[in-house]
Design an enzyme around this catalytic site. Structure first.
Site, PDB file in Angstrom:
ATOM      1  N   GLU A   1      17.483   1.150  -8.635  1.00 41.43           N
ATOM      2  CA  GLU A   1      16.426   0.794  -7.730  1.00 41.43           C
ATOM      3  C   GLU A   1      15.607   2.247  -7.620  1.00 41.43           C
ATOM      4  OE1 GLU A   1      18.117   0.115  -3.876  1.00 41.43           O
ATOM      5  OE2 GLU A   1      15.922  -0.565  -3.049  1.00 41.43           O
TER       6      GLU A   1
ATOM      7  N   TYR B   1       3.087   9.255  -1.558  1.00 41.09           N
ATOM      8  CA  TYR B   1       3.515   8.583  -2.922  1.00 41.09           C
ATOM      9  C   TYR B   1       2.971   9.657  -3.998  1.00 41.09           C
ATOM     10  CZ  TYR B   1       4.358   4.190  -0.396  1.00 41.09           C
ATOM     11  OH  TYR B   1       4.795   3.151   0.174  1.00 41.09           O
TER      12      TYR B   1
ATOM     13  N   ARG C   1      -3.049   5.807  -3.550  1.00 37.66           N
ATOM     14  CA  ARG C   1      -2.745   5.285  -2.502  1.00 37.66           C
ATOM     15  C   ARG C   1      -2.049   6.226  -1.684  1.00 37.66           C
ATOM     16  NH1 ARG C   1       2.654   1.449  -2.878  1.00 37.66           N
ATOM     17  NH2 ARG C   1       2.662   0.593  -0.847  1.00 37.66           N
TER      18      ARG C   1
ATOM     19  N   HIS D   1      12.669   4.439  -5.311  1.00 37.71           N
ATOM     20  CA  HIS D   1      11.591   4.674  -4.306  1.00 37.71           C
ATOM     21  C   HIS D   1      11.114   5.781  -4.554  1.00 37.71           C
ATOM     22  CE1 HIS D   1      12.315   0.671  -2.817  1.00 37.71           C
ATOM     23  NE2 HIS D   1      13.731   0.772  -2.864  1.00 37.71           N
TER      24      HIS D   1
ATOM     25  N   ARG E   1      11.061   6.448   7.179  1.00 40.58           N
ATOM     26  CA  ARG E   1       9.949   5.742   7.648  1.00 40.58           C
ATOM     27  C   ARG E   1      10.039   4.551   8.504  1.00 40.58           C
ATOM     28  NH1 ARG E   1       6.841   4.266   2.211  1.00 40.58           N
ATOM     29  NH2 ARG E   1       4.978   4.187   3.763  1.00 40.58           N
TER      30      ARG E   1
ATOM     31  N   PRO F   1       4.035  -4.515  -6.131  1.00 44.88           N
ATOM     32  CA  PRO F   1       2.804  -4.500  -5.450  1.00 44.88           C
ATOM     33  C   PRO F   1       2.194  -3.030  -5.166  1.00 44.88           C
ATOM     34  CG  PRO F   1       4.211  -5.731  -4.159  1.00 44.88           C
ATOM     35  CD  PRO F   1       4.802  -5.555  -5.379  1.00 44.88           C
ATOM     36  N   ASN F   2       1.026  -2.952  -5.329  1.00 44.32           N
ATOM     37  CA  ASN F   2       0.094  -1.584  -4.972  1.00 44.32           C
ATOM     38  C   ASN F   2       0.682  -0.518  -5.689  1.00 44.32           C
ATOM     39  OD1 ASN F   2      -1.303  -2.987  -2.933  1.00 44.32           O
ATOM     40  ND2 ASN F   2       0.640  -3.464  -1.709  1.00 44.32           N
TER      41      ASN F   2
ATOM     42  N   ALA G   1       6.736  -3.268  -1.654  1.00 48.34           N
ATOM     43  CA  ALA G   1       7.274  -3.905  -0.269  1.00 48.34           C
ATOM     44  C   ALA G   1       7.988  -5.008  -0.493  1.00 48.34           C
ATOM     45  CB  ALA G   1       5.759  -4.262   0.314  1.00 48.34           C
TER      46      ALA G   1
ATOM     47  N   ASN H   1      11.143  -0.648  -9.018  1.00 42.21           N
ATOM     48  CA  ASN H   1      10.598  -0.502  -7.720  1.00 42.21           C
ATOM     49  C   ASN H   1       9.774  -1.622  -7.397  1.00 42.21           C
ATOM     50  OD1 ASN H   1       9.424   0.584  -5.584  1.00 42.21           O
ATOM     51  ND2 ASN H   1       8.663   2.383  -6.355  1.00 42.21           N
TER      52      ASN H   1
HETATM   53  C1  DQA Z   1       8.062   2.117  -2.159  1.00 40.33           C
HETATM   54  C2  DQA Z   1       8.391   1.934  -0.403  1.00 40.33           C
HETATM   55  C3  DQA Z   1       8.050   0.663  -0.237  1.00 40.33           C
HETATM   56  O1  DQA Z   1       8.465   0.579   1.430  1.00 40.33           O
HETATM   57  C4  DQA Z   1       6.609   0.352  -0.127  1.00 40.33           C
HETATM   58  O2  DQA Z   1       6.108  -0.868   0.170  1.00 40.33           O
HETATM   59  C5  DQA Z   1       5.971   0.712  -1.562  1.00 40.33           C
HETATM   60  C6  DQA Z   1       6.601   1.689  -2.580  1.00 40.33           C
HETATM   61  C7  DQA Z   1       8.377   3.345  -2.713  1.00 40.33           C
HETATM   62  O3  DQA Z   1       8.241   3.552  -3.881  1.00 40.33           O
HETATM   63  O4  DQA Z   1       8.534   4.260  -1.830  1.00 40.33           O
HETATM   64  O5  DQA Z   1       5.087  -0.099  -1.917  1.00 40.33           O
HETATM   65  O6  DQA Z   1       8.954   1.068  -2.878  1.00 40.33           O
END
Ligand code: DQA
Length: 146
Positions: free
Chosen positions: A97, A22, A17, A99, A106, A9-10, A76, A73
């Site tokens: 994985e 990011y 964003r 991020h 954070r 998501p997102n 959330a 990735n």
């Molecule tokens: C994320 C980190 C997560 O905590 C966050 O909710 C994201 C992006 C990252 O790529 O740093 O959506 O996975």
């Protein structure tokens, strides 16, 4: 070698964003870079993004006989989803994985990753370049287990 690059998501809003976390690269640009980097490593990358947990579970399940590995990735859902952990364990494909942000610096809730036990490596806080690092890690891993 065929790799599924999954984003949760997102992450479709990359570039817009929270750029402090990011960066400025858009999702579209990232997909182009991943595809090209994969090709130059002799791999093929298929990218998929969804804002829906169940759609990500479906995609992982459908990867079982079609892909050699997954780069993931989960956004959330990283910090909440037992369903995604179970899906990864169910298909048994090697997974990295990723991020983009430095999750460990954070909020406390971002320090927990439910999917990590199903991943052989994690690339954290290297910006969008982290996906390219993940491709190389996956290639090395697949060659080592061949
Ligand atoms: C994320 C980190 C997560 O905590 C966050 O909710 C994201 C992006 C990252 O790529 O740093 O959506 O996975």
């Amino acid at each position: 070698m065929k790799v599924l690059v999954l984003n949760g998501p997102n992450l479709n809003l990359l570039g817009v964003r929270e750029p402090a976390h990011y960066g400025r690269e858009t999702y579209r640009s990232l997909v182009g870079r991943i595809r090209r980097a994969a090709r130059s490593l002799g791999m093929r990358a298929v990218c998929y993004q969804s804002n829906h947990e169940g759609a990500l579970v479906d995609k992982i399940q459908s990867a079982r006989l079609r892909f050699d590995g997954i780069i993931f990735n989960p956004g959330a859902y990283t910090h909440t989803s037992i369903a995604l952990l179970d899906a990864l364990k169910s298909v048994g494909l090697p997974c990295v994985e990723v991020h983009i942000s430095k999750v460990e610096e954070r909020e406390d809730f971002r320090k927990i990753s439910y999917i990590r036990p199903a991943c052989f490596a994690s690339v954290i806080g290297h910006g969008t370049d982290g996906y390219l690092e993940a491709l190389s890690l996956l290639k090395e891993h697949l060659e080592a287990v061949k």
